[in-house]
Design a protein around this motif. Sequence first.
Motif, PDB file in Angstrom:
ATOM      1  N   ALA A  50     -13.897   2.661   9.877  1.00  9.44           N
ATOM      2  CA  ALA A  50     -15.337   2.466   9.678  1.00  9.44           C
ATOM      3  C   ALA A  50     -15.634   1.751   8.361  1.00  9.44           C
ATOM      4  O   ALA A  50     -16.758   1.321   8.129  1.00  9.44           O
ATOM      5  CB  ALA A  50     -16.061   3.811   9.719  1.00  9.44           C
ATOM      6  N   ILE A  51     -14.642   1.650   7.501  1.00  6.53           N
ATOM      7  CA  ILE A  51     -14.821   1.000   6.201  1.00  6.53           C
ATOM      8  C   ILE A  51     -14.028  -0.305   6.192  1.00  6.53           C
ATOM      9  O   ILE A  51     -12.810  -0.302   6.393  1.00  6.53           O
ATOM     10  CB  ILE A  51     -14.327   1.893   5.057  1.00  6.53           C
ATOM     11  CG1 ILE A  51     -14.996   3.270   5.105  1.00  6.53           C
ATOM     12  CG2 ILE A  51     -14.579   1.237   3.712  1.00  6.53           C
ATOM     13  CD1 ILE A  51     -14.454   4.248   4.088  1.00  6.53           C
ATOM     14  N   ALA A  52     -14.722  -1.388   5.977  1.00  9.62           N
ATOM     15  CA  ALA A  52     -14.050  -2.685   5.917  1.00  9.62           C
ATOM     16  C   ALA A  52     -13.352  -2.841   4.569  1.00  9.62           C
ATOM     17  O   ALA A  52     -13.974  -2.712   3.515  1.00  9.62           O
ATOM     18  CB  ALA A  52     -15.060  -3.807   6.120  1.00  9.62           C
ATOM     19  N   ILE A  53     -12.048  -3.100   4.599  1.00 10.64           N
ATOM     20  CA  ILE A  53     -11.255  -3.266   3.389  1.00 10.64           C
ATOM     21  C   ILE A  53     -10.606  -4.650   3.420  1.00 10.64           C
ATOM     22  O   ILE A  53      -9.949  -4.995   4.400  1.00 10.64           O
ATOM     23  CB  ILE A  53     -10.164  -2.184   3.282  1.00 10.64           C
ATOM     24  CG1 ILE A  53     -10.796  -0.786   3.282  1.00 10.64           C
ATOM     25  CG2 ILE A  53      -9.327  -2.380   2.027  1.00 10.64           C
ATOM     26  CD1 ILE A  53      -9.794   0.332   3.339  1.00 10.64           C
ATOM     27  N   PRO A  54     -10.806  -5.450   2.395  1.00  8.33           N
ATOM     28  CA  PRO A  54     -10.164  -6.773   2.369  1.00  8.33           C
ATOM     29  C   PRO A  54      -8.650  -6.652   2.535  1.00  8.33           C
ATOM     30  O   PRO A  54      -8.040  -5.721   1.986  1.00  8.33           O
ATOM     31  CB  PRO A  54     -10.526  -7.318   0.986  1.00  8.33           C
ATOM     32  CG  PRO A  54     -11.757  -6.574   0.583  1.00  8.33           C
ATOM     33  CD  PRO A  54     -11.617  -5.205   1.191  1.00  8.33           C
ATOM     34  N   ALA A 101      -2.580  -2.120  -2.029  1.00  9.50           N
ATOM     35  CA  ALA A 101      -2.561  -0.658  -2.035  1.00  9.50           C
ATOM     36  C   ALA A 101      -1.307  -0.135  -1.334  1.00  9.50           C
ATOM     37  O   ALA A 101      -0.682   0.837  -1.788  1.00  9.50           O
ATOM     38  CB  ALA A 101      -3.810  -0.103  -1.356  1.00  9.50           C
ATOM     39  N   MET A 102      -0.919  -0.792  -0.247  1.00 10.52           N
ATOM     40  CA  MET A 102       0.289  -0.385   0.470  1.00 10.52           C
ATOM     41  C   MET A 102       1.531  -0.614  -0.379  1.00 10.52           C
ATOM     42  O   MET A 102       2.451   0.213  -0.402  1.00 10.52           O
ATOM     43  CB  MET A 102       0.412  -1.156   1.781  1.00 10.52           C
ATOM     44  CG  MET A 102       1.641  -0.774   2.606  1.00 10.52           C
ATOM     45  SD  MET A 102       1.704   0.974   3.073  1.00 10.52           S
ATOM     46  CE  MET A 102       0.417   1.018   4.326  1.00 10.52           C
ATOM     47  N   ASP A 103       1.572  -1.733  -1.109  1.00 12.62           N
ATOM     48  CA  ASP A 103       2.704  -2.002  -2.003  1.00 12.62           C
ATOM     49  C   ASP A 103       2.835  -0.897  -3.051  1.00 12.62           C
ATOM     50  O   ASP A 103       3.939  -0.436  -3.353  1.00 12.62           O
ATOM     51  CB  ASP A 103       2.523  -3.355  -2.699  1.00 12.62           C
ATOM     52  CG  ASP A 103       2.710  -4.529  -1.749  1.00 12.62           C
ATOM     53  OD1 ASP A 103       3.271  -4.327  -0.654  1.00 12.62           O
ATOM     54  OD2 ASP A 103       2.273  -5.642  -2.099  1.00 12.62           O
ATOM     55  N   ALA A 104       1.698  -0.486  -3.612  1.00 16.70           N
ATOM     56  CA  ALA A 104       1.717   0.576  -4.624  1.00 16.70           C
ATOM     57  C   ALA A 104       2.126   1.913  -4.018  1.00 16.70           C
ATOM     58  O   ALA A 104       2.841   2.705  -4.642  1.00 16.70           O
ATOM     59  CB  ALA A 104       0.347   0.697  -5.288  1.00 16.70           C
ATOM     60  N   ALA A 105       1.692   2.146  -2.772  1.00 13.44           N
ATOM     61  CA  ALA A 105       1.963   3.424  -2.112  1.00 13.44           C
ATOM     62  C   ALA A 105       3.428   3.608  -1.732  1.00 13.44           C
ATOM     63  O   ALA A 105       3.843   4.706  -1.387  1.00 13.44           O
ATOM     64  CB  ALA A 105       1.088   3.556  -0.859  1.00 13.44           C
ATOM     65  N   THR A 106       4.216   2.532  -1.802  1.00 17.06           N
ATOM     66  CA  THR A 106       5.641   2.664  -1.473  1.00 17.06           C
ATOM     67  C   THR A 106       6.424   3.406  -2.551  1.00 17.06           C
ATOM     68  O   THR A 106       7.583   3.768  -2.337  1.00 17.06           O
ATOM     69  CB  THR A 106       6.294   1.285  -1.249  1.00 17.06           C
ATOM     70  OG1 THR A 106       6.173   0.496  -2.439  1.00 17.06           O
ATOM     71  CG2 THR A 106       5.655   0.554  -0.083  1.00 17.06           C
ATOM     72  N   CYS A 107       5.805   3.645  -3.717  1.00 18.32           N
ATOM     73  CA  CYS A 107       6.476   4.396  -4.783  1.00 18.32           C
ATOM     74  C   CYS A 107       6.901   5.761  -4.266  1.00 18.32           C
ATOM     75  O   CYS A 107       6.087   6.509  -3.715  1.00 18.32           O
ATOM     76  CB  CYS A 107       5.541   4.557  -5.983  1.00 18.32           C
ATOM     77  SG  CYS A 107       6.185   5.656  -7.271  1.00 18.32           S
ATOM     78  N   ILE A 108       8.182   6.097  -4.454  1.00 25.52           N
ATOM     79  CA  ILE A 108       8.695   7.381  -3.965  1.00 25.52           C
ATOM     80  C   ILE A 108       8.897   8.390  -5.100  1.00 25.52           C
ATOM     81  O   ILE A 108       9.444   9.476  -4.881  1.00 25.52           O
ATOM     82  CB  ILE A 108      10.018   7.194  -3.191  1.00 25.52           C
ATOM     83  CG1 ILE A 108      11.047   6.442  -4.052  1.00 25.52           C
ATOM     84  CG2 ILE A 108       9.775   6.473  -1.874  1.00 25.52           C
ATOM     85  CD1 ILE A 108      12.410   6.258  -3.388  1.00 25.52           C
ATOM     86  N   GLY A 109       8.475   8.022  -6.301  1.00 26.10           N
ATOM     87  CA  GLY A 109       8.544   8.963  -7.416  1.00 26.10           C
ATOM     88  C   GLY A 109       9.953   9.376  -7.793  1.00 26.10           C
ATOM     89  O   GLY A 109      10.179  10.518  -8.222  1.00 26.10           O
TER      90      GLY A 109
END
Length: 251
Positions: A142-146, A153-161
């Motif tokens: 429901a939210i348009a995201i460029p 954001a996906m690249d950043a989220a790949t961080c596994i800590g």
Amino acid sequence: MNLTLKVWRQKDAKAAGKLETYEAKDVSPDMSFLEMIDVVNESLIKKGVEPIAFDHDCREGICGACSMYINGHAHGPKQGITTCQLHMRSFKDGETITIEPWRAKAFPIIKDLVVDRSAFDRIIQAGGYVSVNTGVTIDANAIAIPKEHADNAMDAATCIGCGACVAACKNASATLFLSAKVSQLALLPQGHPERAARVEAMIDQMELEGFGNCTNTEACSAECPKEIGQEHIARMNREFYAAKLSSSKTK
């Protein structure tokens, strides 16, 4: 393959540690690095020697538990992989391999190659989430995201800590880890309501944990198994300065 291993052995955080030498014989080039240590541990147990303690879980490169410093590199000589994805064909017959734990004040050694990385958990608890107070959950589509924002954001989220960035940094800085978490949420609409408070709280917690300062040598990105780039550090800095500027205007 026959290899010589120099492994850091340390009973606990208070004990003095040292490198011990072991022989790894008849190692298949197709073994993973962790499988090789499993085989060495089996031989140590048969000899009545305490096995080498090391962290592991998924063995698929997605959990970050298998954190080892191998021949001067976090996760070993190959780029873009974790230790569990490293195979023995990356080494030569007769080679000597030095295996150490992460070296950082904020990552105290528990035993041998196992370190306490709960400092990362406390940084996340300080603000690395979207709280229920930001409103009712909205359908994802429901939210348009460029697309550019979604991809970043996906690249950043790949961080596994895993902490490879800390181990590789001469200052033991956790800036790449923190920037990935801040960047991921700052780029998405769901993370906007708390973005200022988030970045301030997480940076404050990082400093409390005793991590060093970032001096932009880029060693963190070079050793990151998920190849997270420096642009996330730049974004985190912008978020932090904007948050400080905003809070000073409201005072």
